[in-house]
Write an enzyme that holds these catalytic residues in place. Structure first.
Site, PDB file in Angstrom:
ATOM      1  N   ARG A 147      51.085  62.091  57.442  1.00  0.00           N
ATOM      2  CA  ARG A 147      50.901  60.712  56.998  1.00  0.00           C
ATOM      3  C   ARG A 147      52.131  59.921  57.411  1.00  0.00           C
ATOM      4  NH1 ARG A 147      50.857  58.192  50.827  1.00  0.00           N
ATOM      5  NH2 ARG A 147      53.035  57.807  51.276  1.00  0.00           N
ATOM      6  N   TYR A 159      57.248  50.657  48.262  1.00  0.00           N
ATOM      7  CA  TYR A 159      56.875  51.942  47.683  1.00  0.00           C
ATOM      8  C   TYR A 159      56.143  52.751  48.757  1.00  0.00           C
ATOM      9  CZ  TYR A 159      54.233  55.457  45.284  1.00  0.00           C
ATOM     10  OH  TYR A 159      53.688  56.653  44.934  1.00  0.00           O
ATOM     11  N   ASP A 210      48.350  55.411  54.300  1.00  0.00           N
ATOM     12  CA  ASP A 210      47.957  55.014  52.940  1.00  0.00           C
ATOM     13  C   ASP A 210      48.270  53.528  52.736  1.00  0.00           C
ATOM     14  OD1 ASP A 210      47.466  54.794  50.238  1.00  0.00           O
ATOM     15  OD2 ASP A 210      48.789  56.440  49.627  1.00  0.00           O
ATOM     16  N   HIS A 212      47.562  52.021  49.875  1.00  0.00           N
ATOM     17  CA  HIS A 212      47.900  51.961  48.450  1.00  0.00           C
ATOM     18  C   HIS A 212      47.301  50.750  47.718  1.00  0.00           C
ATOM     19  CE1 HIS A 212      50.403  53.480  45.097  1.00  0.00           C
ATOM     20  NE2 HIS A 212      50.323  54.588  45.793  1.00  0.00           N
ATOM     21  N   GLU A 236      43.732  55.381  53.870  1.00  0.00           N
ATOM     22  CA  GLU A 236      43.543  55.665  52.441  1.00  0.00           C
ATOM     23  C   GLU A 236      43.704  54.423  51.569  1.00  0.00           C
ATOM     24  OE1 GLU A 236      46.317  58.661  51.254  1.00  0.00           O
ATOM     25  OE2 GLU A 236      46.219  58.098  49.153  1.00  0.00           O
ATOM     26  N   GLU A 262      42.319  58.753  44.421  1.00  0.00           N
ATOM     27  CA  GLU A 262      43.387  59.469  43.699  1.00  0.00           C
ATOM     28  C   GLU A 262      43.507  59.002  42.253  1.00  0.00           C
ATOM     29  OE1 GLU A 262      46.743  58.562  46.321  1.00  0.00           O
ATOM     30  OE2 GLU A 262      47.522  57.207  44.803  1.00  0.00           O
ATOM     31  N   ARG A 283      39.621  61.775  47.137  1.00  0.00           N
ATOM     32  CA  ARG A 283      41.028  62.110  46.923  1.00  0.00           C
ATOM     33  C   ARG A 283      41.359  62.593  45.513  1.00  0.00           C
ATOM     34  NH1 ARG A 283      45.017  62.720  48.945  1.00  0.00           N
ATOM     35  NH2 ARG A 283      46.371  61.018  48.342  1.00  0.00           N
ATOM     36  N   GLU A 339      46.764  67.187  50.540  1.00  0.00           N
ATOM     37  CA  GLU A 339      48.070  66.528  50.616  1.00  0.00           C
ATOM     38  C   GLU A 339      49.157  67.484  50.117  1.00  0.00           C
ATOM     39  OE1 GLU A 339      48.434  63.171  47.988  1.00  0.00           O
ATOM     40  OE2 GLU A 339      50.091  62.315  49.121  1.00  0.00           O
ATOM     41  N   TRP A 402      50.512  47.863  43.481  1.00  0.00           N
ATOM     42  CA  TRP A 402      51.601  48.538  44.202  1.00  0.00           C
ATOM     43  C   TRP A 402      51.056  49.740  44.943  1.00  0.00           C
ATOM     44  CZ3 TRP A 402      52.760  53.585  42.629  1.00  0.00           C
ATOM     45  CH2 TRP A 402      52.319  53.960  41.342  1.00  0.00           C
TER      46      TRP A 402
HETATM   47  C1  GCO Z   1      49.619  59.511  47.532  1.00  0.00           C
HETATM   48  C2  GCO Z   1      49.826  58.538  46.437  1.00  0.00           C
HETATM   49  C3  GCO Z   1      50.959  58.795  45.492  1.00  0.00           C
HETATM   50  C4  GCO Z   1      50.737  57.963  44.232  1.00  0.00           C
HETATM   51  C5  GCO Z   1      51.351  58.560  43.033  1.00  0.00           C
HETATM   52  C6  GCO Z   1      51.075  57.730  41.813  1.00  0.00           C
HETATM   53  O1  GCO Z   1      48.838  59.183  48.407  1.00  0.00           O
HETATM   54  O2  GCO Z   1      50.160  60.573  47.445  1.00  0.00           O
HETATM   55  O3  GCO Z   1      49.576  57.248  46.791  1.00  0.00           O
HETATM   56  O4  GCO Z   1      52.168  58.579  46.091  1.00  0.00           O
HETATM   57  O5  GCO Z   1      51.251  56.696  44.409  1.00  0.00           O
HETATM   58  O6  GCO Z   1      50.884  59.847  42.895  1.00  0.00           O
HETATM   59  O7  GCO Z   1      51.451  58.402  40.666  1.00  0.00           O
HETATM   60 MG    MG Z   2      47.726  57.524  48.013  1.00  0.00          MG
END
Ligand code: GCO
Ligand code: MG
Length: 402
Positions: A147, A159, A210, A212, A236, A262, A283, A339, A402
């Site tokens: 990634r 982030y 990602d 996010h 993602e 996720e 995810r 991951e 975020w």
């Molecule tokens: C990823 C995620 C993580 C999350 C985190 C939140 O793809 O691994 O985006 O980085 O942000 O697990 O608690």
């Molecule tokens: Mg993620």
């Protein structure tokens, strides 16, 4: 066989982890992960105040019945706190079952479908050049899938791009830091990163990215299109998945494969995305999606629609989650990828485990159960610390995803 004691162990060898331990009258015990990043203590209370008292005296071998009791019996179904607590107990019960049978967890699920589990690592840099160098390091370590996230000119801190490269994603102590975000700047920059990566490394490795949850549907459609020439393994979390109709839109405009989930905790979060074939990878994790018992149902439903698994494996879930996920991945027919953000050395010491990495694959190991334990004495040396990942504001100060 009876459950005689249940406890929760909170430890912070770098990140906060919530671990369930279930003990039986025959001396066999099971370990589960119930970590919910940033809301850890809410799960501790759910476990200690509401679930553990119901478990004493029950037969730990009746995993399905206990799952239904915790889920249906509560009346209040689903939700991240509830499902992480149920997930932690469920993983511990599967661990016990494996230990009683003397079999690794994947054997209980139906046996191995593959030898190793392909994982992706996290390469991130302050700019494109540094990210390219970081990707090269992962390639040297043998990773088949990486990634890539890069800092964006004009955005001071993002982030997903941290100073710590190999043990990525430390949370900040105290209350969440605030970052500034500009989707426009990000959208202009990101295709250039992947252009460089393909130019430098060719098409032999899988590349992932990602977003996010930071885009609108029309922006997501545009980014997906712009990234098409670079053949991503997946893009993602382009938008938050609360409104799943958004994905119809995105899907109509791009052939870049999409991953999401996720933050999902139930099969009901997945149903529309699967049945309308709006995504390619799911995810969720065994922890947040109610344990092996419930996540197995999600994977089975996904399989009907050619959706594959891509379990979340961040450093804010413990090695117990990783161990259980690897057994699941070793079995699940519609496996996609796992991951793998590497845990710090301290975390690995607190959680001795049987899994191992070689040439881009993780191997679950053959110890009975999921093969991960907790060293309680060592864990006690790292008490809980309030810590959070950041929040985001747009350049005008508006609070954003975020
Ligand atoms: C990823 C995620 C993580 C999350 C985190 C939140 O793809 O691994 O985006 O980085 O942000 O697990 O608690
Ligand atoms: Mg993620």
């Amino acid at each position: 066989m009876k459950i005689i004691n249940c406890k929760v162990i909170v430890t912070c060898p770098g990140r906060n982890f919530v671990t369930v331990k279930i003990e039986t009258d025959e001396g066999v015990y099971g370990i589960g992960d119930a970590t919910l990043n940033g809301r850890e203590l809410a799960v501790v209370s759910y476990l200690e105040d509401h679930l553990f008292p119901c478990l004493i005296g029950r037969d730990p071998q009746q995993i399905e019945d206990i799952w239904q009791y915790m889920y249906r019996g509560a009346y209040w179904r689903r939700g991240p706190v509830t499902m992480a607590a149920i997930g932690g107990i469920d993983i511990a019960l599967w661990d016990i079952k494996g230990k009683i049978a003397g079999l690794p967890l994947y054997e209980l699920l139906g046996g191995r479908s593959r030898d190793g589990v392909m994982v992706y690592g996290h390469a991130n840099g302050v700019d494109i050049e540094e990210t390219v160098d970081e990707v090269a390091k992962y390639i040297d370590l043998g990773y088949k899938a990486i990634r890539a996230q890069s800092g964006v000119p004009g955005i001071p801190s993002i982030y997903g791009v941290t100073e710590d490269k190999m043990f990525y994603e430390p949370a900040d102590e105290g209350l969440p830091a605030e970052n500034v975000w500009s989707t426009e700047k990000y959208m202009n920059h990101t295709p250039k990163l992947f252009e460089k990566l393909r130019e430098k490394f060719g098409f032999e490795h899988h590349l992932l990215h990602d977003a996010h949850h930071r885009l609108t549907p029309i922006q997501a459609a545009r980014l997906g299109k712009d990234l098409e020439p670079y053949r991503l393994f997946w893009l993602e979390d382009v938008v938050p998945a609360e409104n799943q109709e958004n994905f119809r839109w995105i899907r109509q405009h791009t052939t870049t494969p999409l991953a999401v989930g996720e933050v999902f905790n139930s099969i009901h979060d997945c149903q529309q995305l699967f049945s309308e074939q709006l995504i390619d990878y799911i995810r969720a994790t065994v922890v947040h999606a109610g344990g092996i018992t419930h996540f197995r149902r999600i994977a089975n439903l996904a399989d009907l629609y050619n959706v594959r698994t891509g379990c979340h494996g961040p450093t804010d879930l413990s090695p117990v989650c990783m161990g259980a996920a690897l057994h699941f991945d070793t079995w699940v027919p519609n496996f996609g990828i796992q991951e793998y953000m590497r845990h710090t050395e301290q975390t690995d010491e607190v959680f001795p485990h049987d899994y191992s990495f070689k040439d881009g694959y993780l191997y679950a190991g053959s110890a009975p159960g999921h093969g991960v334990d907790i060293d309680e004495k060592l864990a006690a040396r790292y008490p809980y610390k309030r810590a959070y990942l950041p929040v985001n504001r747009l350049e005008d100060g508006t609070l954003y995803n975020w």
